[in-house]
Design an enzyme around this catalytic site. Structure first.
Site: not given
Ligand code: DON
Length: 318
Positions: A78, A81, A203, A254, A272
């Site tokens: 993320s 993003k 994405y 978040y 993550v």
């Molecule tokens: O879409 C997802 O769930 C993962 N590719 C990215 C989520 C993420 O990194 C949230 N951050 N803490």
């Protein structure tokens, strides 16, 4: 890389032995090594050893300090993003905010309930729904948005050695049930122009960019430096950069954004994969990586390291 910026803060000149003080941080957070849970909902990420830790601190004048596994690649997830949003803002300016909000979510990054409640306008661009809408915009704006994002990130970081990890992208596609649900939901509200599969393909690839702490700190110097990097001078305006930084401050973690502001006090973004990148405008950028996550999905060791960094070594923005 460095910019020798005229606004370089006074504290840069108090000659601390940064390498030693960073090492002291590492010693203090050692008990947390290997703790937390590696993100297992993306099978390919579950393979990463939980006991890795790296950190890179980079001042705007180019002074750089690295620690542990700081030159090892990891999945930025993320954190990407911020990059995709930057590209969308460079193309569409304020129009971006017609399709995505700027309020902290207070919910998990992949919440479906919130999207229903807000009738398909994601709270902010850093929750998954918001980033999926941003990808939809990039598909409108660029012939090859995958390449466009990658080439922008390479320019920001000052290296071409940055790639998508295709195994991670495919691994996430196979089990991306929630993201598919979010995308179909967005489509039902008319906030997705392209086909769900096409948007999510972009994405998942952007999430699967791999970088080292060193590369991330270098790339994030762009946000320290008013939206300019060598080869991408004035890519976005000063005011747009300030707004991206404000969003990182309020939404970058978040439902843990308040805690991060409280304890670390920097605009930043987590992923993550266990990475966190953060900045102090006109002063420094920092990237950490520790794959063990806390319950909110943010790096356990990374959070501890950053809290110590701004308590002991460099100022927070407050
Ligand atoms: O879409 C997802 O769930 C993962 N590719 C990215 C989520 C993420 O990194 C949230 N951050 N803490």
């Amino acid at each position: 890389m460095g910019y020798g910026h005229p606004f370089t803060r006074q504290f840069l000149y108090c000659r601390m032995n940064y390498q030693e003080t960073l090492q002291a941080i590492l010693n203090d957070i050692e008990p947390a090594r290997g703790k937390g849970r590696v993100a297992a909902y993306i099978p390919e990420l579950a393979k990463v050893p939980a006991d890795k830790f790296g950190m890179c601190l980079l001042f705007i004048n180019g002074e750089q300090y690295g620690l542990g596994d700081w030159q090892e690649k990891f999945s930025i997830q993320s954190i990407s993003k911020v990059f995709s949003l930057t590209l969308a803002v460079s193309k569409y300016g304020d129009k971006v905010w017609e399709r995505v909000g700027v309020e902290p979510s207070g919910t998990r990054f992949n919440s479906l309930v919130q999207l229903e409640f807000e009738k398909g306008i994601p709270r902010n661009p850093f929750i998954n729904a918001g980033a999926i809408v941003v990808c939809d915009m990039l598909l409108d704006g660029f012939e090859n948005p995958k390449l466009e994002v990658l080439s922008m990130v390479r320019d920001f970081a000052g290296t071409d050695a940055i790639h998508f990890n295709l195994a991670v992208a495919e691994s996430e596609r196979k089990v991306g049930y929630r993201n598919f649900a979010l995308a179909y939901f967005l489509k039902s509200f008319g906030n997705l122009h392209h086909e769900v599969e096409t948007v999510l393909d972009l994405y998942f690839h952007i999430c699967a960019i791999e970088m080292t702490c060193e590369e991330l700190a270098n790339a994030f110097l762009f946000y320290t430096n008013h939206g300019s990097a060598p080869g991408r001078e004035h890519f976005i305006t000063n005011s747009q950069t300030r707004r991206l930084n404000a969003l990182m401050q309020t939404c970058g973690f978040y439902d843990e954004a308040g805690d991060f502001s409280f304890k670390v006090g920097l605009p930043g973004k987590s992923g993550v994969g266990g990475g966190i990148a953060a900045i102090h405008p006109e002063a420094y950028s920092v990237a950490v990586w520790g794959p063990g996550l806390n319950k909110k999905g943010n790096s356990l060791m990374g959070l501890k390291a950053l809290e110590m960094l701004t308590s002991r070594i460099v100022p927070s923005i407050f």
